[in-house]
Design a protein around this motif. Structure first.
Motif, PDB file in Angstrom:
ATOM      1  N   GLY A 164       0.816  -1.220   0.000  1.00  0.00           N
ATOM      2  CA  GLY A 164       0.000   0.000   0.000  1.00  0.00           C
ATOM      3  C   GLY A 164       0.845   1.263   0.000  1.00  0.00           C
ATOM      4  O   GLY A 164       2.077   1.219  -0.078  1.00  0.00           O
ATOM      5  N   SER A 165       0.158   2.387   0.113  1.00  0.00           N
ATOM      6  CA  SER A 165       0.821   3.691   0.076  1.00  0.00           C
ATOM      7  C   SER A 165       1.806   3.833   1.255  1.00  0.00           C
ATOM      8  O   SER A 165       2.977   4.171   1.061  1.00  0.00           O
ATOM      9  CB  SER A 165      -0.266   4.770   0.100  1.00  0.00           C
ATOM     10  N   ILE A 166       1.351   3.571   2.452  1.00  0.00           N
ATOM     11  CA  ILE A 166       2.235   3.680   3.627  1.00  0.00           C
ATOM     12  C   ILE A 166       3.305   2.589   3.577  1.00  0.00           C
ATOM     13  O   ILE A 166       4.494   2.850   3.804  1.00  0.00           O
ATOM     14  CB  ILE A 166       1.419   3.545   4.940  1.00  0.00           C
ATOM     15  N   TRP A 180      -1.756  15.322  -0.749  1.00  0.00           N
ATOM     16  CA  TRP A 180      -1.187  14.016  -0.402  1.00  0.00           C
ATOM     17  C   TRP A 180      -1.577  12.967  -1.439  1.00  0.00           C
ATOM     18  O   TRP A 180      -2.692  12.993  -1.948  1.00  0.00           O
ATOM     19  CB  TRP A 180      -1.745  13.524   0.943  1.00  0.00           C
ATOM     20  N   ARG A 181      -0.671  12.025  -1.708  1.00  0.00           N
ATOM     21  CA  ARG A 181      -1.014  10.859  -2.538  1.00  0.00           C
ATOM     22  C   ARG A 181      -1.161   9.660  -1.604  1.00  0.00           C
ATOM     23  O   ARG A 181      -0.200   9.254  -0.973  1.00  0.00           O
ATOM     24  CB  ARG A 181       0.091  10.556  -3.559  1.00  0.00           C
ATOM     25  N   MET A 182      -2.349   9.111  -1.527  1.00  0.00           N
ATOM     26  CA  MET A 182      -2.613   8.061  -0.530  1.00  0.00           C
ATOM     27  C   MET A 182      -3.490   6.986  -1.152  1.00  0.00           C
ATOM     28  O   MET A 182      -3.936   7.109  -2.284  1.00  0.00           O
ATOM     29  CB  MET A 182      -3.348   8.666   0.672  1.00  0.00           C
ATOM     30  N   GLY A 183      -3.782   5.958  -0.374  1.00  0.00           N
ATOM     31  CA  GLY A 183      -4.691   4.918  -0.833  1.00  0.00           C
ATOM     32  C   GLY A 183      -6.092   5.490  -1.081  1.00  0.00           C
ATOM     33  O   GLY A 183      -6.425   6.583  -0.611  1.00  0.00           O
ATOM     34  N   LYS A 215      -9.203   4.574  -0.108  1.00  0.00           N
ATOM     35  CA  LYS A 215     -10.183   4.709   0.979  1.00  0.00           C
ATOM     36  C   LYS A 215      -9.936   5.984   1.778  1.00  0.00           C
ATOM     37  O   LYS A 215     -10.858   6.771   2.027  1.00  0.00           O
ATOM     38  CB  LYS A 215     -10.117   3.450   1.867  1.00  0.00           C
ATOM     39  N   ILE A 216      -8.700   6.217   2.173  1.00  0.00           N
ATOM     40  CA  ILE A 216      -8.420   7.409   2.996  1.00  0.00           C
ATOM     41  C   ILE A 216      -8.619   8.682   2.168  1.00  0.00           C
ATOM     42  O   ILE A 216      -9.033   9.714   2.700  1.00  0.00           O
ATOM     43  CB  ILE A 216      -7.014   7.352   3.639  1.00  0.00           C
ATOM     44  N   THR A 217      -8.405   8.616   0.865  1.00  0.00           N
ATOM     45  CA  THR A 217      -8.595   9.814   0.041  1.00  0.00           C
ATOM     46  C   THR A 217     -10.080  10.180  -0.013  1.00  0.00           C
ATOM     47  O   THR A 217     -10.437  11.364   0.048  1.00  0.00           O
ATOM     48  CB  THR A 217      -7.998   9.602  -1.371  1.00  0.00           C
TER      49      THR A 217
HETATM   50  P1  NDP Z   1      -3.640   1.390   0.721  1.00  0.00           P
HETATM   51  O1  NDP Z   1      -4.981   1.074   0.225  1.00  0.00           O
HETATM   52  O2  NDP Z   1      -2.685   2.112  -0.164  1.00  0.00           O
HETATM   53  O3  NDP Z   1      -2.913   0.054   1.207  1.00  0.00           O
HETATM   54  C1  NDP Z   1      -3.533  -0.858   2.047  1.00  0.00           C
HETATM   55  C2  NDP Z   1      -2.621  -2.025   2.303  1.00  0.00           C
HETATM   56  O4  NDP Z   1      -3.241  -2.961   3.173  1.00  0.00           O
HETATM   57  C3  NDP Z   1      -2.288  -2.809   1.012  1.00  0.00           C
HETATM   58  O5  NDP Z   1      -0.985  -3.335   1.141  1.00  0.00           O
HETATM   59  C4  NDP Z   1      -3.325  -3.941   1.052  1.00  0.00           C
HETATM   60  O6  NDP Z   1      -2.939  -5.076   0.286  1.00  0.00           O
HETATM   61  C5  NDP Z   1      -3.315  -4.246   2.549  1.00  0.00           C
HETATM   62  N1  NDP Z   1      -4.510  -4.915   3.049  1.00  0.00           N
HETATM   63  C6  NDP Z   1      -5.786  -4.494   2.933  1.00  0.00           C
HETATM   64  N2  NDP Z   1      -6.622  -5.347   3.552  1.00  0.00           N
HETATM   65  C7  NDP Z   1      -5.853  -6.340   4.061  1.00  0.00           C
HETATM   66  C8  NDP Z   1      -6.125  -7.532   4.774  1.00  0.00           C
HETATM   67  N3  NDP Z   1      -7.375  -7.874   5.094  1.00  0.00           N
HETATM   68  N4  NDP Z   1      -5.082  -8.332   5.136  1.00  0.00           N
HETATM   69  C9  NDP Z   1      -3.829  -7.992   4.798  1.00  0.00           C
HETATM   70  N5  NDP Z   1      -3.501  -6.878   4.122  1.00  0.00           N
HETATM   71  C10 NDP Z   1      -4.508  -6.064   3.757  1.00  0.00           C
HETATM   72  O7  NDP Z   1      -3.844   2.188   2.081  1.00  0.00           O
HETATM   73  P2  NDP Z   1      -2.910   3.317   2.727  1.00  0.00           P
HETATM   74  O8  NDP Z   1      -1.495   2.881   2.735  1.00  0.00           O
HETATM   75  O9  NDP Z   1      -3.265   4.626   2.146  1.00  0.00           O
HETATM   76  O10 NDP Z   1      -3.463   3.335   4.219  1.00  0.00           O
HETATM   77  C11 NDP Z   1      -3.158   2.325   5.166  1.00  0.00           C
HETATM   78  C12 NDP Z   1      -3.591   2.816   6.537  1.00  0.00           C
HETATM   79  O11 NDP Z   1      -2.793   3.954   6.892  1.00  0.00           O
HETATM   80  C13 NDP Z   1      -5.051   3.280   6.587  1.00  0.00           C
HETATM   81  O12 NDP Z   1      -5.597   2.953   7.833  1.00  0.00           O
HETATM   82  C14 NDP Z   1      -4.942   4.789   6.446  1.00  0.00           C
HETATM   83  O13 NDP Z   1      -5.999   5.460   7.071  1.00  0.00           O
HETATM   84  C15 NDP Z   1      -3.627   5.065   7.169  1.00  0.00           C
HETATM   85  N6  NDP Z   1      -2.960   6.289   6.733  1.00  0.00           N
HETATM   86  C16 NDP Z   1      -2.528   6.409   5.441  1.00  0.00           C
HETATM   87  C17 NDP Z   1      -1.898   7.560   5.013  1.00  0.00           C
HETATM   88  C18 NDP Z   1      -1.336   7.664   3.621  1.00  0.00           C
HETATM   89  O14 NDP Z   1      -0.618   8.616   3.326  1.00  0.00           O
HETATM   90  N7  NDP Z   1      -1.594   6.741   2.737  1.00  0.00           N
HETATM   91  C19 NDP Z   1      -1.725   8.722   5.903  1.00  0.00           C
HETATM   92  C20 NDP Z   1      -2.191   8.478   7.256  1.00  0.00           C
HETATM   93  C21 NDP Z   1      -2.792   7.309   7.637  1.00  0.00           C
HETATM   94  P3  NDP Z   1      -3.324  -5.176  -1.315  1.00  0.00           P
HETATM   95  O15 NDP Z   1      -2.404  -4.238  -2.022  1.00  0.00           O
HETATM   96  O16 NDP Z   1      -3.028  -6.600  -1.633  1.00  0.00           O
HETATM   97  O17 NDP Z   1      -4.766  -4.815  -1.444  1.00  0.00           O
END
Ligand code: NDP
Ligand code: MG
Length: 383
Positions: free
Chosen positions: A13-15, A198-201, A203-205
């Protein structure tokens, strides 16, 4: 220096990918010993090939694991994050799964790891006191990764013993900040995913566009910093340069500033109490010119008020808020409901969801399932 082993939950994911960028820059300091994702098998394979973890896991089992990647232990299934943590037992767990799907992993990380680096805000919103009490009982630090909470945490280093009068969370205002209420209802997925800073996933966007993200962050701040809702304020700051602030009794305000780049807060949690240079460009104040602030418009962004209400109501209310939102956002991204319906689905779910006490993690999952079922019924009526 001791090398820290780290699980990256949500590695694709993004983080997760930004955290792995820091691991790549600091191979002497960090070892990604456990990588977990949901279904992005090809992406995870590439990461496993590069980082060579001891354990790798996917919630959805792929058809096959490439021959050259069988050196590590593979775990599959919906509970793969929990089992991967138990198998790898890393020092740190970066919890960056999106949604309440990451709650059990946070819970297990508190048992298994020395420190939890928390990005997965939904887990804390839903798990609430159960999670913070467990962290306290086991004396395990939960280091915030969310930029606002990292900012507050950084400011609190200068607090000494002084009481804090107020936390001030800044909000970008999301993609629709300047939209008229009548246009917002029909905003498309494309419109909503254009986040200004911000560039993010995905759902959070979407959560940023409804401003429920800020509501979830108010609840997150309440739990992380033991502050009551009336001492947590939100101000819209479209430039996303001040990441949040704390105010003392004498009116002095400390804020943390940086260009918006999540590698800052992720690195601060990973290396705490040290700071990791990652090539961040300096903040050019002269070029920035102005920083502006405005009060959140709770008429156009009712989700923010709903989050305060849920926090005040306590018990299962924040769980229901989060569950209804996850269902509504997924339906919006699938094209099933309009943007305007997201807030309405949440409000309607909250109004009929029974308020319950939550005494155990099982109660959280029950309240979540109940809220989702109610929200799904409301969504089905629409389509
Ligand atoms: P993304 O959608 O970019 O990434 C989500 C990640 O979680 C992916 O690696 C995904 O795998 C994995 N995932 C989802 N469901 C499951 C599951 N059931 N079991 C195992 N792995 C799973 O999300 P973000 O990185 O944007 O956000 C992650 C968290 O961080 C969220 O709670 C968000 O609110 C928080 N956050 C994010 C920020 C950001 O800048 N992105 C900033 C602040 C907080 P797959 O790729 O295979 O789907
Ligand atoms: Mg944030």
């Amino acid at each position: 220096m001791e090398k820290r082993t780290m699980a990256v939950l949500g590695a694709t994911g993004s983080i997760g990918t930004q955290a792995l960028d820091l691991v790549r820059r600091y191979p002497d300091r960090f070892e990604a010993s456990c990588l977990v994702a949901h279904s992005s098998a090809e992406k995870l394979f590439a990461l496993v090939r590069e980082f060579r973890p001891r354990v790798a896991a996917l919630a959805v089992e792929p058809e096959a694991v490439p021959e050259d990647l069988r050196f590590c232990e593979w775990i599959f299934g919906p509970d793969c994050a929990v089992r991967a943590l138990e198998a790898a037992r890393p020092m740190d767990a970066l919890c960056a799964i999106v949604g309440i799907a990451g709650l059990d992993a946070v819970w297990t990380a508190l048992d298994v790891c020395e420190r939890v680096l928390l990005a997965n805000k939904e887990a804390l919103v839903a798990g609430g006191d159960l999670v913070t009490r467990k962290a306290r009982r086991l004396n395990k630090p939960m280091l915030p990764v969310d930029s606002e909470h990292s900012a507050i945490f950084q400011c609190l280093q200068a607090r000494q013993d002084n009481p804090v009068r107020r936390l001030i969370l800044t909000a970008s205002g999301g993609a629709l900040r300047t939209w008229r209420a009548e246009d917002m209802r029909a905003a498309t997925v494309r419109d909503v995913l254009q986040h200004p800073t911000w560039r993010m996933g995905g759902k959070i966007t979407v959560d940023c566009a409804t401003m429920l993200n800020k509501g979830l962050e108010v609840i997150e701040a309440h739990h992380l910093f033991a502050m009551p809702p009336e001492k947590i304020d939100v101000v819209v700051h479209p430039q996303s340069v001040i990441h949040s602030m704390i105010e003392f009794e004498d009116g002095a305000v400390l804020g943390q500033m940086a260009r918006p780049d999540m590698r800052g807060p992720i690195g601060y949690a990973m290396a705490y109490p040290e700071r990791l240079p990652y090539g961040a460009e300096p903040l050019d104040f002269a070029r920035l010119g102005t920083m502006t602030f405005e009060a959140p418009d709770t008429r156009r962004f009712p989700c923010l008020s709903m989050a305060y209400e849920a926090l005040r109501a306590g018990g299962s209310a924040p769980v229901a808020l989060n569950g209804a939102n996850e269902a509504a956002v997924a339906a919006f991204l699938r094209g099933q409901i309009s943007f305007g319906r997201i807030a309405e689905v949440i409000a309607e779910t909250m109004s009929v969801c029974p308020a319950r006490a939550v005494a155990a993690i099982g109660d959280v999952h029950d309240a979540d399932a109940e809220a989702r079922a109610i929200a799904q019924n409301i969504i089905r009526r629409d389509s």
